[in-house]
Design an enzyme around this catalytic site. Structure first.
Site, PDB file in Angstrom:
ATOM      1  CD  GLU A  43       6.818  -5.624  -2.529  1.00  0.00           C
ATOM      2  OE1 GLU A  43       7.098  -4.598  -3.176  1.00  0.00           O
ATOM      3  OE2 GLU A  43       7.477  -6.663  -2.587  1.00  0.00           O
ATOM      4  NE  ARG A  97      -1.971   7.461   4.783  1.00  0.00           N
ATOM      5  CZ  ARG A  97      -2.637   6.444   5.306  1.00  0.00           C
ATOM      6  NH1 ARG A  97      -2.560   6.182   6.596  1.00  0.00           N
ATOM      7  NH2 ARG A  97      -3.384   5.649   4.544  1.00  0.00           N
ATOM      8  N   GLY A 148       2.813   2.029   5.186  1.00  0.00           N
ATOM      9  CA  GLY A 148       3.997   1.206   5.449  1.00  0.00           C
ATOM     10  C   GLY A 148       4.774   1.699   6.660  1.00  0.00           C
ATOM     11  N   GLY A 195       0.830  -1.202   0.000  1.00  0.00           N
ATOM     12  CA  GLY A 195       0.000   0.000   0.000  1.00  0.00           C
ATOM     13  C   GLY A 195       0.858   1.242   0.000  1.00  0.00           C
ATOM     14  CB  SER A 196      -0.009   4.699   0.865  1.00  0.00           C
ATOM     15  OG  SER A 196      -0.515   4.417   2.163  1.00  0.00           O
ATOM     16  CB  CYS A 230       2.997  -0.117  -6.967  1.00  0.00           C
ATOM     17  SG  CYS A 230       3.148  -1.767  -7.633  1.00  0.00           S
TER      18      CYS A 230
HETATM   19  P1  NAD Z   1      -3.452   2.249   1.378  1.00  0.00           P
HETATM   20  O1  NAD Z   1      -2.131   2.476   2.022  1.00  0.00           O
HETATM   21  O2  NAD Z   1      -4.505   3.263   1.552  1.00  0.00           O
HETATM   22  O3  NAD Z   1      -4.077   0.863   1.906  1.00  0.00           O
HETATM   23  C1  NAD Z   1      -3.387  -0.354   1.733  1.00  0.00           C
HETATM   24  C2  NAD Z   1      -3.841  -1.348   2.782  1.00  0.00           C
HETATM   25  O4  NAD Z   1      -3.341  -0.949   4.060  1.00  0.00           O
HETATM   26  C3  NAD Z   1      -5.369  -1.439   2.935  1.00  0.00           C
HETATM   27  O5  NAD Z   1      -5.727  -2.802   3.117  1.00  0.00           O
HETATM   28  C4  NAD Z   1      -5.609  -0.638   4.196  1.00  0.00           C
HETATM   29  O6  NAD Z   1      -6.793  -0.996   4.847  1.00  0.00           O
HETATM   30  C5  NAD Z   1      -4.375  -1.024   5.009  1.00  0.00           C
HETATM   31  N1  NAD Z   1      -4.034  -0.147   6.146  1.00  0.00           N
HETATM   32  C6  NAD Z   1      -3.979   1.207   6.166  1.00  0.00           C
HETATM   33  N2  NAD Z   1      -3.641   1.645   7.398  1.00  0.00           N
HETATM   34  C7  NAD Z   1      -3.449   0.536   8.166  1.00  0.00           C
HETATM   35  C8  NAD Z   1      -3.079   0.318   9.534  1.00  0.00           C
HETATM   36  N3  NAD Z   1      -2.834   1.336  10.375  1.00  0.00           N
HETATM   37  N4  NAD Z   1      -2.990  -0.955   9.977  1.00  0.00           N
HETATM   38  C9  NAD Z   1      -3.213  -1.997   9.160  1.00  0.00           C
HETATM   39  N5  NAD Z   1      -3.584  -1.859   7.855  1.00  0.00           N
HETATM   40  C10 NAD Z   1      -3.693  -0.603   7.374  1.00  0.00           C
HETATM   41  O7  NAD Z   1      -3.149   1.983  -0.186  1.00  0.00           O
HETATM   42  P2  NAD Z   1      -4.170   1.836  -1.405  1.00  0.00           P
HETATM   43  O8  NAD Z   1      -4.758   3.157  -1.721  1.00  0.00           O
HETATM   44  O9  NAD Z   1      -5.077   0.664  -1.205  1.00  0.00           O
HETATM   45  O10 NAD Z   1      -3.160   1.409  -2.585  1.00  0.00           O
HETATM   46  C11 NAD Z   1      -2.383   2.305  -3.315  1.00  0.00           C
HETATM   47  C12 NAD Z   1      -0.955   2.329  -2.818  1.00  0.00           C
HETATM   48  O11 NAD Z   1      -0.411   1.022  -2.794  1.00  0.00           O
HETATM   49  C13 NAD Z   1      -0.052   3.110  -3.750  1.00  0.00           C
HETATM   50  O12 NAD Z   1       0.830   3.881  -2.988  1.00  0.00           O
HETATM   51  C14 NAD Z   1       0.692   2.025  -4.517  1.00  0.00           C
HETATM   52  O13 NAD Z   1       1.923   2.437  -5.048  1.00  0.00           O
HETATM   53  C15 NAD Z   1       0.849   0.989  -3.457  1.00  0.00           C
HETATM   54  N6  NAD Z   1       1.085  -0.335  -4.024  1.00  0.00           N
HETATM   55  C16 NAD Z   1       2.348  -0.861  -3.937  1.00  0.00           C
HETATM   56  C17 NAD Z   1       2.626  -2.094  -4.516  1.00  0.00           C
HETATM   57  C18 NAD Z   1       4.011  -2.680  -4.471  1.00  0.00           C
HETATM   58  O14 NAD Z   1       4.135  -3.873  -4.714  1.00  0.00           O
HETATM   59  N7  NAD Z   1       5.046  -1.920  -4.180  1.00  0.00           N
HETATM   60  C19 NAD Z   1       1.605  -2.819  -5.152  1.00  0.00           C
HETATM   61  C20 NAD Z   1       0.328  -2.257  -5.201  1.00  0.00           C
HETATM   62  C21 NAD Z   1       0.091  -1.012  -4.633  1.00  0.00           C
END
Ligand code: NAD
Length: 520
Positions: free
Chosen positions: A266, A247, A249, A244-245, A300
């Site tokens: 990731e 932030r 991570g 995910g983002s 991503c």
């Molecule tokens: P996001 O960070 O908003 O959410 C990702 C996941 O994290 C969701 O399941 C969310 O519920 C969870 N989450 C958020 N805060 C949390 C916490 N405090 N505790 C536990 N879980 C929590 O991201 P998004 O909008 O779903 O996806 C887009 C982002 O993901 C982009 O930044 C993209 O680059 C990245 N991404 C990276 C890869 C990679 O392999 N590097 C692959 C796909 C997406």
């Protein structure tokens, strides 16, 4: 919509109804959290609902995943591979329907939806082969009549947190590898794409349940505050793999590191293509188009920056303007469409905010940008125009990841300037160079070249194969998933020394109360 009917039939076939339980611990738990409407970004319509899981449901899921781990780890690895082979086959049977579901739920075009399920099938195949190859080492011992060896053992239940944009493949990268490694899973999908998660879980569990292992693919939906935070704190998850983002991570890393657990992160990217004077411009244009517009710029690995030598900049810009004018935006299930909607209204608003900042920072919008109002059934969807911007490397917004189809075109003097700009961003996921000069290409791949986890020559930044290790450096989090030896993150390494003599010599020749010599 014509296709909604077929997808709803498929969901019903899998047992997914209008309102669904949002947690699975080997059986579906009657969750009592708030009901979530799942809307398709294609039309804005409600497709189904989910009663979210709560902290109490998480407790049931964690304990089931842990208990199942204690039995699953005893199953020989090649037999675990056999389960994964059958999961892969079930995904094959349902590839078309699952691909449609992905398109409907997150808005990527059908071709990419199918591709995502193919990726899940491919990683299952990879994991089956891997299940016979968890090779350790033997190591010569410095002590007489001793030998040493290294073994790889299952780790435990693995927490898998996924982003919305790859609602099937990211889980599959983790799940197929973790399962053959002898681990079980607790999956917390994005609340923007929970239906695909229900479908994938049901398909995998239908194979595992025959022998009482269905909790190996446990699932919990829920809010980040209640469920996400409790999940990352829990010591029953020795590894948390989070996509995910940046932030998110940072937060996951802080909490998991605080209990000395392991993280596999990731996170976001800010991926660039360098185009040199001697590049095949047509190839570069096609690669940039797929990288920047594919999945509506919500990968991503999406191409966000093009760093092009000044001598060919105008030619490249002109060609991109030509092809951007032909991009068909609309219904992602119509085979003629190249770009579907963004995931939700917040994503459209975030793109609009980015466009305002681009203008304020002196960027020139050359094409597109902003909301696209469509008529008829698509009127409630979240459509935007793909956008080309002539930009400067010193603009702050260029260093950020905006999860939308905005492409910055930046003229550069030469390779050296391009590389310096390329590496001068916080993220380090994917990168590419277009050149016919083997010296420049190899320099880009060398230790002093691209600082990304992925560096390509004469192809774009997105669309990785599963055979390589996938991931990036710096703010992208440093994790590696999928192929190569990424499996090692899902296992624990044990070093063993075996004494087959009659004495107890100490390492480093230390004498401690006796001679350490063999009395026989
Ligand atoms: P996001 O960070 O908003 O959410 C990702 C996941 O994290 C969701 O399941 C969310 O519920 C969870 N989450 C958020 N805060 C949390 C916490 N405090 N505790 C536990 N879980 C929590 O991201 P998004 O909008 O779903 O996806 C887009 C982002 O993901 C982009 O930044 C993209 O680059 C990245 N991404 C990276 C890869 C990679 O392999 N590097 C692959 C796909 C997406």
């Amino acid at each position: 919509m014509p296709y909604l009917g077929a997808t709803m039939d498929f969901l019903r076939e899998l047992g997914i109804e209008a309102l669904n339980d949002g947690a699975f611990d080997g059986a579906w738990i009657s969750t009592e959290g708030p009901a979530l409407d799942v809307r398709t970004p294609v039309t804005g319509e409600v497709v189904a609902g989910i009663r979210l899981g709560t902290a109490r449901d998480l407790e049931a899921v964690l304990s089931a995943a842990h208990d199942t781990f204690l039995r699953w780890r005893e199953v020989p690895a090649p037999l675990r591979g056999e389960y994964v082979r059958r999961i892969g086959n079930r995904l094959r049977e349902h590839k078309e329907a699952l691909g449609r579901l992905v398109s409907l739920e997150v808005g990527k075009i059908l071709e990419e939806g199918r591709g995502e399920i193919q990726e899940a099938i491919d990683i299952a195949d990879f994991a089956v082969g891997l299940s016979r190859q968890f090779h350790g080492r033997t190591i010569p011992s410095e002590r007489p009549r001793h030998h040493m060896r290294e073994s790889w053992h299952p780790l435990g239940a693995v927490g898998v947190i996924t982003a919305f944009n790859f609602p099937a493949a990211v889980w599959a990268w983790n799940a197929m590898i973790a399962l053959v490694c002898g681990d079980t899973l607790v999956w917390k999908p994005s609340l923007k794409a929970p239906l695909t998660a229900l479908a994938m879980t049901r398909i995998a569990a239908s194979v595992l349940e025959e022998d009482g292992f269905s909790a190996a693919v446990s699932l919990i939906t829920g809010t980040d505050d209640e469920v996400g935070e409790a999940m990352i704190r829990d010591r029953r998850l020795p590894l948390v793999s989070a996509t995910g983002s940046c932030r998110m991570g940072r937060r996951v890393h802080e909490v998991v590191a605080g209990r000395l657990g392991r993280c596999l992160l990731e996170l976001g990217g800010n991926n660039a293509v360098i185009v040199l004077e001697d590049a095949d411009l047509e190839m570069a244009v096609r690669a940039i188009l797929f990288g920047a517009v594919g999945t509506a710029g919500q990968r991503c690995t999406s191409t966000r920056r093009v760093l092009c030598e000044k001598s060919v900049f105008d030619a490249l810009e002109d060609r991109l303007l030509e092809v951007y004018a032909t991009i068909r935006v609309g219904d992602p299930l119509d085979e003629r469409t190249l770009m579907g909607p963004l995931i939700d209204e917040e994503a459209v608003a975030s793109m609009e905010r980015a466009l305002e900042r681009i203008r304020a920072e002196g960027g020139e919008i050359l094409f597109g940008g902003g909301r696209l109002e469509l008529e008829g059934p698509l009127a409630g969807g979240h459509y935007v125009r793909p956008c080309l911007v002539r930009a400067r490397a010193d603009m702050d917004i260029v260093k950020e990841e905006t999860f939308a189809p905005i492409l910055y075109l930046i003229p550069v003097e030469d390779y050296e300037e391009a590389l310096a700009i390329h590496n001068d961003v916080p993220q380090g996921l994917s990168s590419a160079i277009f050149t016919r000069d083997v010296r420049r290409a190899e320099a880009f791949l060398s230790a002093s070249g691209s600082d990304c986890g992925i560096a390509n020559v004469n192809l774009g930044t997105s669309g990785a194969e599963i055979g390589g290790a996938f991931g990036g450096e710096k703010d992208t989090g440093g994790g590696r998933e999928s192929g190569s030896d990424a499996w090692k993150a899902y296992m624990r390494r044990q070093t063993s020394t075996i004494n087959f003599g009659n004495a107890l010599p100490l390492a480093q020749g230390i004498r401690f109360g006796d001679s350490g010599e063999d009395p026989s």
